[in-house]
Design an enzyme around this catalytic site. Structure first.
Site, PDB file in Angstrom:
ATOM      1  N   GLY A  54     -34.801  -4.743  10.657  1.00  0.00           N
ATOM      2  CA  GLY A  54     -34.878  -6.156  10.485  1.00  0.00           C
ATOM      3  C   GLY A  54     -35.561  -7.105  11.579  1.00  0.00           C
ATOM      4  O   GLY A  54     -36.143  -8.040  11.484  1.00  0.00           O
ATOM      5  N   TRP A  56     -38.923  -6.490  12.638  1.00  0.00           N
ATOM      6  CA  TRP A  56     -40.238  -7.401  12.643  1.00  0.00           C
ATOM      7  C   TRP A  56     -40.292  -7.513  11.273  1.00  0.00           C
ATOM      8  O   TRP A  56     -40.693  -9.123  10.943  1.00  0.00           O
ATOM      9  CB  TRP A  56     -41.202  -6.136  12.141  1.00  0.00           C
ATOM     10  CG  TRP A  56     -41.210  -5.414  13.306  1.00  0.00           C
ATOM     11  CD1 TRP A  56     -40.787  -5.740  14.922  1.00  0.00           C
ATOM     12  CD2 TRP A  56     -42.183  -4.660  13.467  1.00  0.00           C
ATOM     13  NE1 TRP A  56     -41.450  -4.661  15.277  1.00  0.00           N
ATOM     14  CE2 TRP A  56     -42.858  -3.737  14.895  1.00  0.00           C
ATOM     15  CE3 TRP A  56     -43.713  -4.446  12.285  1.00  0.00           C
ATOM     16  CZ2 TRP A  56     -44.114  -2.882  14.946  1.00  0.00           C
ATOM     17  CZ3 TRP A  56     -44.810  -3.254  12.948  1.00  0.00           C
ATOM     18  CH2 TRP A  56     -45.559  -3.204  14.777  1.00  0.00           C
ATOM     19  N   ASP A  74     -36.773   0.321   3.612  1.00  0.00           N
ATOM     20  CA  ASP A  74     -36.637   0.930   4.379  1.00  0.00           C
ATOM     21  C   ASP A  74     -35.129   2.161   3.671  1.00  0.00           C
ATOM     22  O   ASP A  74     -34.557   1.205   2.907  1.00  0.00           O
ATOM     23  CB  ASP A  74     -35.609   0.641   5.713  1.00  0.00           C
ATOM     24  CG  ASP A  74     -35.416   1.484   6.357  1.00  0.00           C
ATOM     25  OD1 ASP A  74     -36.749   1.567   7.715  1.00  0.00           O
ATOM     26  OD2 ASP A  74     -35.201   2.693   6.657  1.00  0.00           O
ATOM     27  N   ASP A  90     -37.030   4.742  -0.911  1.00  0.00           N
ATOM     28  CA  ASP A  90     -38.160   6.040   0.367  1.00  0.00           C
ATOM     29  C   ASP A  90     -39.566   5.634  -0.269  1.00  0.00           C
ATOM     30  O   ASP A  90     -39.532   5.101  -0.644  1.00  0.00           O
ATOM     31  CB  ASP A  90     -37.225   7.362  -0.186  1.00  0.00           C
ATOM     32  CG  ASP A  90     -38.087   8.090   0.871  1.00  0.00           C
ATOM     33  OD1 ASP A  90     -39.527   7.792   1.332  1.00  0.00           O
ATOM     34  OD2 ASP A  90     -37.901   9.269   0.370  1.00  0.00           O
ATOM     35  N   ASP A 118     -43.812   0.277  11.730  1.00  0.00           N
ATOM     36  CA  ASP A 118     -43.386   0.375  12.600  1.00  0.00           C
ATOM     37  C   ASP A 118     -41.910   2.012  12.769  1.00  0.00           C
ATOM     38  O   ASP A 118     -41.025   1.521  13.263  1.00  0.00           O
ATOM     39  CB  ASP A 118     -43.165  -1.047  13.564  1.00  0.00           C
ATOM     40  CG  ASP A 118     -42.424  -0.688  14.872  1.00  0.00           C
ATOM     41  OD1 ASP A 118     -43.040   0.967  15.582  1.00  0.00           O
ATOM     42  OD2 ASP A 118     -41.388  -0.971  15.870  1.00  0.00           O
ATOM     43  N   LYS A 158     -48.206   2.779  12.791  1.00  0.00           N
ATOM     44  CA  LYS A 158     -47.667   3.220  14.137  1.00  0.00           C
ATOM     45  C   LYS A 158     -48.090   4.950  14.430  1.00  0.00           C
ATOM     46  O   LYS A 158     -47.628   5.409  13.358  1.00  0.00           O
ATOM     47  CB  LYS A 158     -46.646   3.270  15.141  1.00  0.00           C
ATOM     48  CG  LYS A 158     -45.888   3.426  16.295  1.00  0.00           C
ATOM     49  CD  LYS A 158     -44.821   3.647  16.979  1.00  0.00           C
ATOM     50  CE  LYS A 158     -43.629   4.238  15.972  1.00  0.00           C
ATOM     51  NZ  LYS A 158     -42.444   3.985  16.123  1.00  0.00           N
TER      52      LYS A 158
END
Length: 491
Positions: A54, A56, A74, A90, A118, A158
């Site tokens: 958490g 971000w 998440d 998911d 990320d 990312k």
């Protein structure tokens, strides 16, 4: 160098995160990215994928406008963050997409302004497998982002597999930049890609977001020989190129002349052909010399100057063909304007074109308007003036035809044989009908005409000439049939 473990991982950003109350040191990565690109300050809605624990989310809530919608997703449950919503789903499943859509509908959000990612898979120390899973996870995040991003909105996933991911993102965003924030460990291979101005295409090729095709180079563009700089294409060691089973490729001259990328065309074909019907105008043009045709026979054996000569010939030919088309259009417009002006002038003077298919005037040859000798004399006196007008109109038609010939049109286009024959047939029918009406007005129709014909074979000519003997004959016949029909006209 191995991956840092234990106390070696507790660098200054780790301690700063604890001091500032951030849940992870990764919060400083987002702070540095936002300081460089300023995408959070204007975001009314933010979606953070793989948001646990958490960090971000905390930065997004702090730097986004007050009241902005911030959603984190998440697999692992996320401890509540004030000002943000957390979903344990998911991101690779349809259930996650439906849950995000439900939250958007409840908050009245049509699309997200910013999508963050990320994430990293948990695979332990298998670095090769981790790199593959990381790339697949990025593709899944991009696929989910395309469903919820506002057009021209930014995104920051990312990635570790640079080239394939960059190619995928460039097809979806107008501006793609790769960067590595200072807070990222120097030993880490991670790269953050800032994507801005989402294109929002109406349809996305499903292979573009398919890991099997994307990381096998299925979307790599075929290399083209640079004919001006002398670079040579490498041989395809695996056999024929995709979609090409021939070694000799021939392109059309028309495609080369009107192509927007002539250099790629010259580097993709072995020869240029003029045999297609669409290329005949180019083949027979005065600019297409024998030298140009010989250069087009085999493009692989000519030098740099020859390629320049072909490019110059293409530019001159395009200019010549374009100007010829413009001249043809101007000529047609000029001739049409002349015809319209003449038609307008004729209508202004009360003149009518009787050659048109839709024209039919029943009163043109009618004698019902003639009530006595004065009207008849007036008609006879106007014959001369009408004849002069006809001669004048004929002169106008001749001048119009001459103008058409001067502009490059043949006289047959102005008045064809078929139109002349149709005009003669219509004129013949109208004369027959007028003659029939004339006989009816004189008192008896075709029956008395046949009777007069038996008495005097020259009655037809005398009738047309308006002789006195014919008038006496018709008056005698009319007296005989006076009980049957009443005279309607004094003539």
């Amino acid at each position: 160098m191995g991956k840092a473990k234990g106390k070696q991982r507790k660098d200054k950003y780790y301690h700063l995160a604890r001091e500032k109350g951030y849940r992870s040191r990764a919060a400083f990565k987002l702070l540095q990215l936002d300081a460089s690109y300023r995408f959070l300050s204007t975001a009314r809605s933010v979606l953070d994928l793989c948001a646990a624990p958490g960090g971000w989310l905390q930065v997004a809530v702090a730097h986004a406008p007050v009241g902005a919608l911030v959603v984190g997703v998440d697999l692992c449950p996320i401890r509540p963050v004030r000002g943000a919503l957390a979903l344990a789903e998911d991101i690779t499943t349809q259930r996650c997409r439906a849950e995000i859509q439900r939250v958007m509908n409840q908050r009245g959000c049509a699309a997200f302004d910013v999508v963050l990612h990320d994430g990293s898979p948990n695979v332990g120390g298998a670095w090769a497998q981790e790199a593959t899973s990381q790339s697949a996870l990025v593709v899944d995040a991009v696929r989910l982002a395309t469903a919820f991003l506002v057009p021209r909105a930014p995104s920051s996933p990312k990635s570790q597999d640079y080239s394939a991911i960059i190619y995928c993102l460039k097809q979806l965003f107008e501006k793609v930049e790769a960067t590595k924030p200072v807070a990222s460990r120097s030993t880490s291979a991670e790269i953050y890609v800032i994507c801005q101005k989402y294109k929002a295409p109406a349809k996305i090729d499903p292979r573009l977001l398919d890991v099997k095709y994307l990381f096998q180079g299925a979307f790599e563009r075929p290399k083209v020989v640079d004919v001006l700089h002398g670079s040579k294409q490498k041989r395809n060691r695996e056999g024929y190129e995709d979609g090409n089973t021939t070694l000799w490729k021939v392109g059309l001259a028309s495609d080369f002349v009107w192509s927007e990328t002539p250099l790629e065309f010259l580097g993709s074909f072995n020869a240029i052909s003029f045999e297609d019907p669409a290329c005949l105008s180019i083949k027979n043009h005065e600019l297409t010399t024998d030298e140009v045709k010989s250069l087009c026979e085999d493009l692989y054996v000519i030098d740099k100057n020859s390629f320049k000569h072909l490019l110059k010939w293409r530019l001159k030919l395009r200019k010549a063909l374009s100007s010829a088309q413009k001249i043809g259009r101007k000529r047609e417009q000029k001739l049409l304007a002349k015809r319209r002006a003449k038609d307008k002038a004729r209508k202004a003077f009360g003149q009518i074109d009787a050659t048109e298919d839709s024209y039919f005037d029943r009163e043109l040859f009618s004698l019902s308007s003639i009530k006595g000798k004065k009207e008849l004399q007036a008609v006879e006196s106007n014959e001369l003036s009408e004849k002069e007008d006809a001669d004048r109109n004929l002169g106008d038609s001749d001048s119009e035809e001459a103008d058409a010939v001067a502009d490059g049109d043949s006289p047959e286009e102005v008045d064809t044989d078929e139109e002349q024959q149709r005009y003669n047939d219509q004129l013949e029918d109208m004369l027959d009908e007028a003659y029939e009406r004339y006989l009816n007005r004189k008192g008896g129709g075709t029956k008395q005409y046949k009777r007069a014909k038996r008495i005097d074979p020259n009655a037809d000519e005398d009738l047309l000439e308006g002789g006195e003997e014919d008038d006496n004959l018709i008056e005698a016949d009319h007296d005989a049939d006076q009980d049957q029909e009443k005279e309607l006209n004094p003539l």
